[in-house]
Design an enzyme around this catalytic site. Sequence first.
Site, PDB file in Angstrom:
ATOM      1  N   MET A 156      23.449  10.307   4.262  1.00 45.97           N
ATOM      2  CA  MET A 156      23.288  11.551   5.017  1.00 45.97           C
ATOM      3  C   MET A 156      23.452  11.297   6.524  1.00 45.97           C
ATOM      4  O   MET A 156      24.008  12.125   7.242  1.00 45.97           O
ATOM      5  CB  MET A 156      21.930  12.191   4.720  1.00 45.97           C
ATOM      6  CG  MET A 156      21.798  13.617   5.214  1.00 45.97           C
ATOM      7  SD  MET A 156      23.031  14.738   4.514  1.00 45.97           S
ATOM      8  CE  MET A 156      22.151  15.441   3.133  1.00 45.97           C
ATOM      9  N   GLU A 213       0.819  -1.211   0.000  1.00 50.85           N
ATOM     10  CA  GLU A 213       0.000   0.000   0.000  1.00 50.85           C
ATOM     11  C   GLU A 213       0.854   1.263   0.000  1.00 50.85           C
ATOM     12  O   GLU A 213       0.468   2.294  -0.560  1.00 50.85           O
ATOM     13  CB  GLU A 213      -0.951   0.018   1.196  1.00 50.85           C
ATOM     14  CG  GLU A 213      -2.124  -0.959   1.107  1.00 50.85           C
ATOM     15  CD  GLU A 213      -1.784  -2.326   1.693  1.00 50.85           C
ATOM     16  OE1 GLU A 213      -0.596  -2.584   1.973  1.00 50.85           O
ATOM     17  OE2 GLU A 213      -2.719  -3.144   1.850  1.00 50.85           O
TER      18      GLU A 213
END
Lengths: 572, 97
Positions: free
Chosen positions: A484, A63
């Site tokens: 990051m 989903e």
Amino acid sequence: MKSTTPMGTVEAEQLKMNGADLLIQALKQENVEILFGYPGGAVLGIYDALHKSPMKHILARHEQGAIHAAEGYARVSGKPGVVIATSGPGATNIVTGIADAMMDSLPLVIFTGQVASQVIGTDAFQEADVVGITTPITKQNYQIKKLEDLPRIVKEAFYIATTGRPGPVLVDIPKDLTALPTPPTKQVEVNLPGYHPNVNPDPVHVKILLEALTESEKPVILAGAGVLHAKASEDLLSFAEFYQLPVVHTLLGLGGFPAQHPLFLGMAGMHGCYAANMAIYECDLLINIGARFDDRLTGNLKTFAPKAKVAHIDIDPSEIGKNVDTQIPIAGDAKAVLQMLMDQTVQEPDARLWLDHLEQYKKDYPYWYTDTEEFLSPQHLIELVNKHTNGEAIVTTDVGQHQMWAAQFYSFSQPNRWVTSGGLGTMGFGFPAAIGAQLAEPEATVVSLAGDGGFQMTLQELILLKEWNLPVKVLIINNGSLGMVRQWQETFYEKRFSHSIFSLQPDFLKLAESYGIKAYRVSNKDEAEQVFREVFSDREPVLIDCRVNPAENVYPMVAPGKGLHEMIGVKP
Amino acid sequence: MKKRMFTALVHNQNGILTRLMGIFTKHQYQIESLAVAVYPELKEVSKMSVVLEVEDDHRFLQLLKQVNKQIDVLYVSDSPDDHAINRELVYIKKLLI
């Protein structure tokens, strides 16, 4: 069998109609062409009605994939993305996408199944309080109590999602209602006495802004995604050119103003370019058009645009004055305000010295990186993508280093080509969003730039490229780590790389192969050049595992708590 | 710290109270008193009065704007008037006792 008379046909259809058919009818009335979803127990009725309908339905493999695809579709097409998920786990799986759309103001209409009305509140199988869960992350949400309300609620949902500041609207439908027989819809009206999306800009404040502009010596425009939502790119261009105003973009605004234009300074913010950040720091008039002064954009608020008079144009009045003191507030649609600004002309500001000054910054301190023979540098890779797509591709990303490199080194010359998760910063967003973007524009070149971490969060949607013949170019910017996170650990946690470097990775080539998608691996410039030349000239889906320098960092950078003028890693 | 009261007229839709209370939580406000009632003349509309302790006027203004922005909120007004607030509190206490 159809009846012999036209009247008889209509009556027969009416007799057969149930709640689910009513929903599909309402979707047709909203001109929905495509649905992203996943079936399950509570939406069996809706899927049964869909079985009879010619409406296109994209069966994602999770989903979350469905809702991110719907976001990509909405971002590129400007139309609402429509999602269907079942109750309980189906609905909770789309929560990240809803929050993402809320943060980045994307129009979504989401239908979730719910357990039958009689058992709501009993912890029934696959029951979750989806309205409760999604209240803080939706522009509006509903649970349908009576079937007769369904047509009105669907109409309201689309109206709310797409007007004013766009956002996600969720409609929760108990299973029993979808099976109830019902007459077809009559004409329905929305009933929203508290909702006034069309704000009329105050002409007095528009005039005050023009007066401030005339007096200004160092004006700058900060343009955000509000310009894109308002389809005001051309108006922005005319306004900036007419008064010769330099333009700075937010991350999400990229593409609103052509990157190659001499008045464009670049992106501002934490990893923005020197010229853009210094323009904000030094300016005496900051004209914010459709940006919300996000903390990643402003840096330390105490030193944000310290010498400037601030004008803020925003369709959402609650954004004005929220983070930054604003002297000239203008609530309204960016296009409407820009047109009002252009309706009356005033003496243009004398800003030649200012423009020269900024031009010098642009020339002296561009984005930069060190090229090594040993490794493929990720920045060079983005430059290559830019070259092979003429800066015209739709580019999608997740969040992190690859996102910042894409924002820095890809030259967006048109609006709505840049699909990224800005506000929520969602890993796993970019690849499914690329699927939605390609479905919205089948002829476009769509490049999904993904980190090796983020890609593994939603890679199950690879099968859709094969299934729907979508020529998405998936580039994994593979540095073997959560780049990051690793960069922050290197800079702020004394190189303690706690769980940010992957000790094992799948073989992405074999993975692609198992989905029937051709794949390449590139680890130097020549290989990249050669493979890109090939893959960007055909219309096939492809996955490229790009092995880039694992130690590369994103610069320049405004460290947390610092002001925009305190960048580190500026070009020496 | 001073007391502030604000009044909102809301369109009676499912979940509006939860939606507004969520905004208070998000903005880290504690509610001192809350009164909600349906308008007798207008069943579709409720009046909600909220009293809270306010430290920072700017933050309070942001809260009001966020409340006002909700689809089902028709009107918001706020009162810094101690007298009015105390009167409201006394009235609520009477209702409770």
